[in-house]
Structures are given as structure tokens and as C-alpha cells.
Design a protein around this motif. Structure first.
Motif, PDB file in Angstrom:
ATOM      1  N   MET A   1     -17.817   5.444  -2.005  1.00 31.32           N
ATOM      2  CA  MET A   1     -16.677   5.570  -1.062  1.00 31.32           C
ATOM      3  C   MET A   1     -16.521   7.050  -0.990  1.00 31.32           C
ATOM      4  SD  MET A   1     -12.927   3.579  -0.458  1.00 31.32           S
ATOM      5  CE  MET A   1     -13.659   2.001  -0.267  1.00 31.32           C
ATOM      6  N   LEU A   2     -16.049   7.790   0.242  1.00 31.51           N
ATOM      7  CA  LEU A   2     -15.557   9.145   0.030  1.00 31.51           C
ATOM      8  C   LEU A   2     -14.628   9.588  -0.913  1.00 31.51           C
ATOM      9  CD1 LEU A   2     -15.740   9.718   4.130  1.00 31.51           C
ATOM     10  CD2 LEU A   2     -17.478  10.560   2.416  1.00 31.51           C
ATOM     11  N   ASP A   3     -14.679  10.386  -1.590  1.00 38.18           N
ATOM     12  CA  ASP A   3     -13.509  11.013  -2.328  1.00 38.18           C
ATOM     13  C   ASP A   3     -12.206  11.086  -1.731  1.00 38.18           C
ATOM     14  OD1 ASP A   3     -15.410  11.419  -4.180  1.00 38.18           O
ATOM     15  OD2 ASP A   3     -15.631  13.429  -3.960  1.00 38.18           O
ATOM     16  N   GLU A   4     -12.240  11.425  -0.572  1.00 37.37           N
ATOM     17  CA  GLU A   4     -11.069  11.386   0.199  1.00 37.37           C
ATOM     18  C   GLU A   4     -10.312  10.100   0.458  1.00 37.37           C
ATOM     19  OE1 GLU A   4     -13.277  15.125   1.771  1.00 37.37           O
ATOM     20  OE2 GLU A   4     -13.612  12.817   1.104  1.00 37.37           O
ATOM     21  N   CYS A   5     -11.054   8.963   0.341  1.00 35.00           N
ATOM     22  CA  CYS A   5     -10.715   7.658   0.591  1.00 35.00           C
ATOM     23  C   CYS A   5     -10.354   6.890  -0.576  1.00 35.00           C
ATOM     24  CB  CYS A   5     -11.653   6.900   1.535  1.00 35.00           C
ATOM     25  SG  CYS A   5     -12.021   7.512   2.813  1.00 35.00           S
ATOM     26  N   GLN A   6     -10.466   7.516  -1.759  1.00 28.74           N
ATOM     27  CA  GLN A   6     -10.189   6.847  -3.092  1.00 28.74           C
ATOM     28  C   GLN A   6      -8.835   7.264  -3.736  1.00 28.74           C
ATOM     29  OE1 GLN A   6     -13.560   6.320  -5.833  1.00 28.74           O
ATOM     30  NE2 GLN A   6     -14.992   7.105  -4.502  1.00 28.74           N
ATOM     31  N   LEU A   7      -8.341   6.518  -4.385  1.00 26.71           N
ATOM     32  CA  LEU A   7      -7.048   6.790  -5.369  1.00 26.71           C
ATOM     33  C   LEU A   7      -5.921   7.248  -4.606  1.00 26.71           C
ATOM     34  CD1 LEU A   7      -8.789   8.604  -8.171  1.00 26.71           C
ATOM     35  CD2 LEU A   7      -8.077   6.147  -8.022  1.00 26.71           C
ATOM     36  N   LEU A   8      -5.882   6.453  -3.172  1.00 31.60           N
ATOM     37  CA  LEU A   8      -4.861   6.615  -2.358  1.00 31.60           C
ATOM     38  C   LEU A   8      -3.221   6.573  -2.892  1.00 31.60           C
ATOM     39  CD1 LEU A   8      -6.349   5.531   1.197  1.00 31.60           C
ATOM     40  CD2 LEU A   8      -6.420   8.044  -0.185  1.00 31.60           C
ATOM     41  N   PRO A   9      -2.319   7.224  -2.726  1.00 35.98           N
ATOM     42  CA  PRO A   9      -1.000   7.008  -3.303  1.00 35.98           C
ATOM     43  C   PRO A   9      -0.378   5.518  -2.784  1.00 35.98           C
ATOM     44  CG  PRO A   9      -0.797   8.431  -1.556  1.00 35.98           C
ATOM     45  CD  PRO A   9      -2.289   8.354  -1.900  1.00 35.98           C
TER      46      PRO A   9
ATOM     47  N   ASN B   1      -2.268   1.110   1.399  1.00 34.67           N
ATOM     48  CA  ASN B   1      -2.403   1.537  -0.095  1.00 34.67           C
ATOM     49  C   ASN B   1      -3.175   0.227  -0.918  1.00 34.67           C
ATOM     50  OD1 ASN B   1      -0.725  -0.784   0.327  1.00 34.67           O
ATOM     51  ND2 ASN B   1       1.273   0.123  -0.802  1.00 34.67           N
ATOM     52  N   GLU B   2      -4.008  -0.314  -0.126  1.00 33.12           N
ATOM     53  CA  GLU B   2      -4.839  -1.313  -0.839  1.00 33.12           C
ATOM     54  C   GLU B   2      -5.779  -0.913  -2.146  1.00 33.12           C
ATOM     55  OE1 GLU B   2      -3.865  -2.061   3.324  1.00 33.12           O
ATOM     56  OE2 GLU B   2      -5.534  -0.642   2.577  1.00 33.12           O
ATOM     57  N   GLU B   3      -5.955  -1.879  -2.928  1.00 33.66           N
ATOM     58  CA  GLU B   3      -6.817  -1.573  -4.059  1.00 33.66           C
ATOM     59  C   GLU B   3      -8.223  -2.091  -3.799  1.00 33.66           C
ATOM     60  OE1 GLU B   3      -4.903  -2.198  -7.737  1.00 33.66           O
ATOM     61  OE2 GLU B   3      -3.132  -1.043  -7.398  1.00 33.66           O
ATOM     62  N   TYR B   4      -9.119  -1.408  -4.088  1.00 31.39           N
ATOM     63  CA  TYR B   4     -10.374  -1.838  -3.899  1.00 31.39           C
ATOM     64  C   TYR B   4     -11.030  -2.035  -5.526  1.00 31.39           C
ATOM     65  CZ  TYR B   4     -10.030  -0.211   0.953  1.00 31.39           C
ATOM     66  OH  TYR B   4      -9.773  -0.136   2.297  1.00 31.39           O
ATOM     67  N   ASP B   5     -11.878  -3.004  -5.536  1.00 31.03           N
ATOM     68  CA  ASP B   5     -12.703  -3.189  -6.893  1.00 31.03           C
ATOM     69  C   ASP B   5     -13.794  -1.938  -6.769  1.00 31.03           C
ATOM     70  OD1 ASP B   5     -14.982  -3.946  -5.300  1.00 31.03           O
ATOM     71  OD2 ASP B   5     -14.553  -6.048  -5.549  1.00 31.03           O
ATOM     72  N   GLU B   6     -14.426  -1.929  -8.079  1.00 30.04           N
ATOM     73  CA  GLU B   6     -15.552  -0.812  -8.357  1.00 30.04           C
ATOM     74  C   GLU B   6     -16.545  -0.894  -7.186  1.00 30.04           C
ATOM     75  OE1 GLU B   6     -17.704   0.786 -11.898  1.00 30.04           O
ATOM     76  OE2 GLU B   6     -16.385  -0.718 -12.575  1.00 30.04           O
TER      77      GLU B   6
ATOM     78  N   TYR C   1     -17.428  -0.622   5.307  1.00 27.11           N
ATOM     79  CA  TYR C   1     -17.354  -1.993   5.498  1.00 27.11           C
ATOM     80  C   TYR C   1     -15.969  -2.531   4.745  1.00 27.11           C
ATOM     81  CZ  TYR C   1     -17.389  -6.898   4.700  1.00 27.11           C
ATOM     82  OH  TYR C   1     -17.064  -8.170   4.528  1.00 27.11           O
ATOM     83  N   PRO C   2     -15.857  -2.325   3.479  1.00 26.99           N
ATOM     84  CA  PRO C   2     -14.694  -2.501   2.893  1.00 26.99           C
ATOM     85  C   PRO C   2     -13.386  -2.017   3.467  1.00 26.99           C
ATOM     86  CG  PRO C   2     -16.378  -1.818   1.255  1.00 26.99           C
ATOM     87  CD  PRO C   2     -16.717  -1.556   2.581  1.00 26.99           C
ATOM     88  N   ILE C   3     -13.470  -1.058   4.027  1.00 32.80           N
ATOM     89  CA  ILE C   3     -12.250  -0.269   4.652  1.00 32.80           C
ATOM     90  C   ILE C   3     -11.882  -1.115   6.012  1.00 32.80           C
ATOM     91  CG2 ILE C   3     -11.164   1.660   5.831  1.00 32.80           C
ATOM     92  CD1 ILE C   3     -13.106   3.386   3.821  1.00 32.80           C
ATOM     93  N   VAL C   4     -13.078  -1.517   6.737  1.00 36.25           N
ATOM     94  CA  VAL C   4     -12.870  -2.156   7.880  1.00 36.25           C
ATOM     95  C   VAL C   4     -12.186  -3.719   7.667  1.00 36.25           C
ATOM     96  CG1 VAL C   4     -13.957  -2.961   9.983  1.00 36.25           C
ATOM     97  CG2 VAL C   4     -14.233  -0.899   9.253  1.00 36.25           C
ATOM     98  N   ARG C   5     -12.983  -4.128   6.662  1.00 40.38           N
ATOM     99  CA  ARG C   5     -12.510  -5.598   5.980  1.00 40.38           C
ATOM    100  C   ARG C   5     -10.988  -5.694   5.823  1.00 40.38           C
ATOM    101  NH1 ARG C   5     -14.930  -6.393   0.599  1.00 40.38           N
ATOM    102  NH2 ARG C   5     -12.897  -5.466  -0.021  1.00 40.38           N
ATOM    103  N   GLU C   6     -10.398  -4.675   5.007  1.00 40.38           N
ATOM    104  CA  GLU C   6      -9.207  -4.647   4.768  1.00 40.38           C
ATOM    105  C   GLU C   6      -8.354  -4.527   5.816  1.00 40.38           C
ATOM    106  OE1 GLU C   6      -7.685  -5.420   1.749  1.00 40.38           O
ATOM    107  OE2 GLU C   6      -9.504  -6.090   1.052  1.00 40.38           O
TER     108      GLU C   6
END
Length: 365
Positions: free
Chosen positions: A263-271, A252-257, A309-314
Motif C-alpha cells: 500500500m502507498l506510504d501516504e495511505c498507511q498509519l493514518l491518524p 481511520n480503519e485499521e488494515y491487516d498486514e 482493493y482493500p481501500i475500496v472494500r472498506e
């Protein structure tokens, strides 16, 4: 003179049902420790157990359990996998909505897939088990069991999770990968792999692990990478794999703009309650799939564009498992390097990653 155990094995083909029942029940425990006991008289006990699979429910369940355990032995595996009549018995029973022991059959089929001869189910024609399936091909029918039968929705006695291990092993073979990536005329031109990838976040660990390994093995087909990475809406044959292997890596991490731009739509605004895959080995399998998908420059550019990359970094920050972090490091090294003048090194060589061996022999204790 025969020992008591040898006498017990002889009772597997006794004419009295009660005696067969007692013999099968008492031999289950020995199937994990005394394989030689079942190889007597040119595998006669194995022949008996094949027949007992069609016997009354308690006997059949124990016979299946014994065979699941014994199929780790190469000689026994061969005699089971090469027996077309026995394979038909298993297929007929596993596709029956009233079969009392379907998951044990799925375990046995998963183990039989360790034999190359099991690829015959990719083309094997048999009676269509309506209403489960419309296809006469055995593998299509097993896919229908897996998809339609999840969580007891087809057979109240089954979840069919172990079929995912069968699919993973079949995907090690070129014929299996070809099948999983080819639209099926018998199934409205659906690509079989698309039926599997939707289960990467399923509640069942067995199902998630098997599906992850099947995906990984399919990614050894380098010419298919463009189709795998294309959005599922990009046209016939496009698979849209990325969301299904990225989402299990995300919490549930938050990413900056800057990170989310592209980023894929499915990977954004996760609950807020989004959970990352808990099993480290499954995470590593998805990381291996992503690494294989960086083999060609076009694929690497696609992964960079959708902000892998940001996903793997987190993931590296949040998971302390050493194997996971090593997998993250390997992937990041490829994604973050400069492409200029990289013709000599077009990503990781396929040989660097072994085809999955995690879909190990199933053993019932």
C-alpha cells in the motif's frame, strides 16, 4: 406601454449613480425567474450589465450576480463568452488583489466555461499581474489565483474556490487536458494538474468537488495514465495522482498486514481522527477516476499492487450510499478479475463513464 420592470431595466444605463444602484439591486431577484426581461432590444440590458461590472462596488456586485444567474441561458452565455473585451475585464479584476468582488467573478468565469470559446484562455496572452504570477498566459494566472489565493491569502475578499469548476470544464476539452498535463516553461516546468490535486481534502466542499471533477475529466486521456499513476518522484512529468484520490476514500480503519503490504506510504498509519470524504457525489467522482484508470492492463496491475482493493472494500462497508456502493462494485469487478486471456476486454471503455456534468451552472439566489 413599458411595464415597471421594463422601466427598471432601462435604469441600468441611467446617468445617475444612485438610480443605477437601485435598479441593479432590485433586478437581482428577477435574474433567476425572468430571463426574457434582460433580452429586450437585442440584449441591451446585457450590454449595460457588462459595463456595470466596472462600476462602483455595490453596483458591480449586483451586476455580476445578475450575469451569473443569466449565464444559464444559451444566447446570453454566447454573447458573454464571445466578448473578448469583457473577458479581459473579468481577468483584470479577478487577478487584482484589491478587487472587492472576486468570488462573483470566479462564479461567472465558471459558468462561461460552459461555452467552448472559453478555451481561448488556455493560450490568451495578457499583462502579467505581479506579484501574483510570472506568466503572461491567462490560465496560468487563474491557477495562481486558485493556489495562492485560497482562504483569502491573496485577496481578503476571495477564496477563488469556484475556479475549480472552470478547470473541470476546461478538462473536458482535449486542449484543456493537454494543458493540465504539460509542464509549463512559464512556471518552472510544473505540471498544472499537480497544483490542483493537493486540494482533494481541502475544507471547502466547492473546491474539493471541482478538483475531483477536473481530475476525473483529465483521466479520459488514456495515454497519460502511466504518468498519472507514476510516483511523483519517478522523474519529470510524473504526477503521483493516486494518494490524492485514495485518501479521500479512507477513514481511520485499521488494515491487516496482508492488506498494507504494498500500500502507498501516504495511505498507511493514518491518524485516529482521519475522516473520509463526507460528500457522496465527490466519492463517486473519485471512484469514476479510478475506474477510468483501469482501462489498460498495466494500470490495473499498478492499482492492484498498491492495494486499492482493500481501500475500496472498506469504503463499501462503511458508506451506505447506494451510488457509492455501486461505484465500489464496478471497480472491484475490474480489479479482482483474472487477467489471463483478457485481450478482448481491456477494462472499461471510456464511453461508459460520461465526462463530468456535476460542475453545474452556478446560480446566486
Amino acid at each position: 406601454m413599458p411595464t415597471e420592470l421594463e422601466d427598471l431595466v432601462e435604469f441600468l444605463h441611467h446617468g445617475n449613480t444612485q438610480i443605477r444602484t437601485i435598479a441593479a439591486e432590485n433586478l437581482v431577484g428577477y435574474s433567476t425567474s425572468q430571463t426574457s426581461l434582460f433580452k429586450r432590444n437585442q440584449l441591451e440590458p446585457i450590454k449595460d450589465l457588462k459595463l456595470l461590472v466596472r462600476d462602483y462596488a455595490p453596483i458591480a456586485k449586483n451586476a455580476l450576480t445578475i450575469l451569473v444567474n443569466l449565464s444559464e441561458d444559451k444566447e446570453i452565455l454566447k454573447t458573454l463568452a464571445d466578448d473578448n473585451e469583457f473577458l479581459e475585464t473579468l481577468l483584470k479584476r479577478v487577478t487584482d488583489a484589491k478587487e472587492p468582488n472576486p468570488d462573483e467573478i470566479c462564479m461567472l468565469l465558471a459558468n462561461l466555461a460552459k461555452s467552448p470559446s472559453t478555451t481561448k484562455i488556455l493560450t490568451l496572452k495578457r499583462e502579467v499581474p505581479k506579484p501574483l504570477s510570472t506568466s503572461p498566459i491567462a490560465i496560468d494566472q487563474l491557477f495562481d489565483c486558485f493556489v495562492k489565493g485560497a482562504e483569502g491569502s491573496y485577496n481578503k475578499n476571495a477564496n477563488y474556490d469556484y475556479l475549480s469548476y472552470l478547470f473541470a470544464d476546461l478538462a473536458k476539452e482535449e486542449a484543456g487536458r493537454t494543458h493540465f498535463l504539460t509542464p509549463r516553461q512559464e512556471d518552472s516546468d510544473v505540471v498544472p494538474l499537480t497544483k490542483l490535486i493537493v486540494f482533494t481534502e481541502h475544507a471547502s466542499t466547492i473546491r474539493r468537488r471541482g478538483v475531483a471533477n477536473a481530475i476525473k475529466n483529465v483521466t479520459f486521456d488514456i495515454p497519460a495514465h502511466a504518468r498519472l499513476l507514476a510516483d511523483s518522484a519517478d522523474g519529470a512529468g510524473s504526477i503521483g495522482l493516486l494518494p490524492y484520490i485514495l485518501l479521500p476514500l479512507m477513514g481511520n480503519e485499521e488494515y491487516d498486514e496482508e492488506d498494507t503490504d504494498g500500500m502507498l506510504d501516504e495511505c498507511q498509519l493514518l491518524p485516529p481522527d482521519k475522516e473520509r470524504e463526507k460528500q457522496a457525489d465527490i466519492i463517486c467522482t473519485h471512484l469514476d477516476s479510478l475506474l477510468l484508470l483501469t482501462t489498460e492492463k498495466e494500470s490495473r496491475e499498478r492499482l492492484r499492487k498498491v492495494k486499492v482493493y482493500p481501500i475500496v472494500r472498506e469504503l463499501h462497508l462503511q458508506v451506505e450510499d447506494e451510488d457509492v456502493r455501486e461505484g465500489c462494485d464496478r471497480l472491484v469487478q475490474v480489479l479482482m478479475r483474472d487477467e489471463e486471456g483478457e485481450e478482448r476486454d481491456e477494462g472499461p471503455k471510456v464511453q461508459e463513464i460520461e465526462e463530468d456534468e456535476d460542475d453545474q451552472i452556478v446560480e446566486v439566489l
